[in-house]
Motif scaffolding. Structure first.
Motif, PDB file in Angstrom:
ATOM      1  N   LEU A  90       0.895  -1.117  -0.109  1.00 19.52           N
ATOM      2  CA  LEU A  90      -0.110  -0.110   0.017  1.00 19.52           C
ATOM      3  C   LEU A  90       1.135   1.173   0.138  1.00 19.52           C
ATOM      4  O   LEU A  90       1.830   1.299   0.667  1.00 19.52           O
ATOM      5  N   GLN A  91       0.650   2.267  -1.128  1.00 23.13           N
ATOM      6  CA  GLN A  91       1.496   3.362  -1.024  1.00 23.13           C
ATOM      7  C   GLN A  91       0.829   4.301  -0.579  1.00 23.13           C
ATOM      8  O   GLN A  91      -0.374   4.862  -1.190  1.00 23.13           O
ATOM      9  N   PRO A  92       1.195   5.259   0.601  1.00 22.75           N
ATOM     10  CA  PRO A  92       0.372   6.186   1.184  1.00 22.75           C
ATOM     11  C   PRO A  92       0.086   7.282  -0.043  1.00 22.75           C
ATOM     12  O   PRO A  92       0.929   7.538  -0.862  1.00 22.75           O
ATOM     13  N   LEU A  93      -1.038   7.962   0.099  1.00 19.78           N
ATOM     14  CA  LEU A  93      -1.449   9.127  -0.824  1.00 19.78           C
ATOM     15  C   LEU A  93      -0.372  10.307  -1.042  1.00 19.78           C
ATOM     16  O   LEU A  93       0.015  10.627  -2.158  1.00 19.78           O
ATOM     17  N   GLY A  94       0.194  10.518  -0.161  1.00 19.12           N
ATOM     18  CA  GLY A  94       0.830  11.688  -0.046  1.00 19.12           C
ATOM     19  C   GLY A  94       2.505  11.142  -0.908  1.00 19.12           C
ATOM     20  O   GLY A  94       3.155  12.005  -1.307  1.00 19.12           O
TER      21      GLY A  94
END
Length: 106
Positions: free
Chosen positions: A88-92
């Motif tokens: 999962l890649q954080p949106l930031g």
């Protein structure tokens, strides 16, 4: 782990889902049969993302990103389980290197 001939429904909130690898399970039900992995997007488009077979193509490297809030379904056709690997890649962090920003002084 995706079980054979079952659909796994997914939706990710507050992150991007980045799938990097698809591979066969260590227990192969039928070595002569291939396992086909598909993904169906929210607008009902279905894509084959891997076709795996023991001794021939047991793993595939992919670069698949699913955006926040997007609904999708994975399915394995065949008799062997398949694993999806990713993060999962954080949106930031969505833009990352090469995003066009230039921090150097001109």
């Amino acid at each position: 782990t995706l079980s054979p001939n079952k659909t796994f429904e997914c939706r990710v909130d507050d992150a991007l889902l980045h799938i990097t690898s698809i591979c066969l399970d260590t227990v192969i039900a039928d070595p002569k049969e291939r396992s086909v992995v598909t993904v169906t997007t929210g607008d009902e488009q279905t894509f084959v993302i891997a076709s795996l077979r023991e001794g021939v193509a047991e793993q595939r490297t992919v670069d698949l990103c699913f955006k926040e809030g997007e609904a999708f379904r994975f399915k394995v056709t065949g008799s062997s389980p398949v694993h999806l690997v990713g993060y999962l890649q954080p949106l930031g962090d969505a833009e990352g290197p090469g995003d066009g920003s230039d921090d150097s002084d001109e």
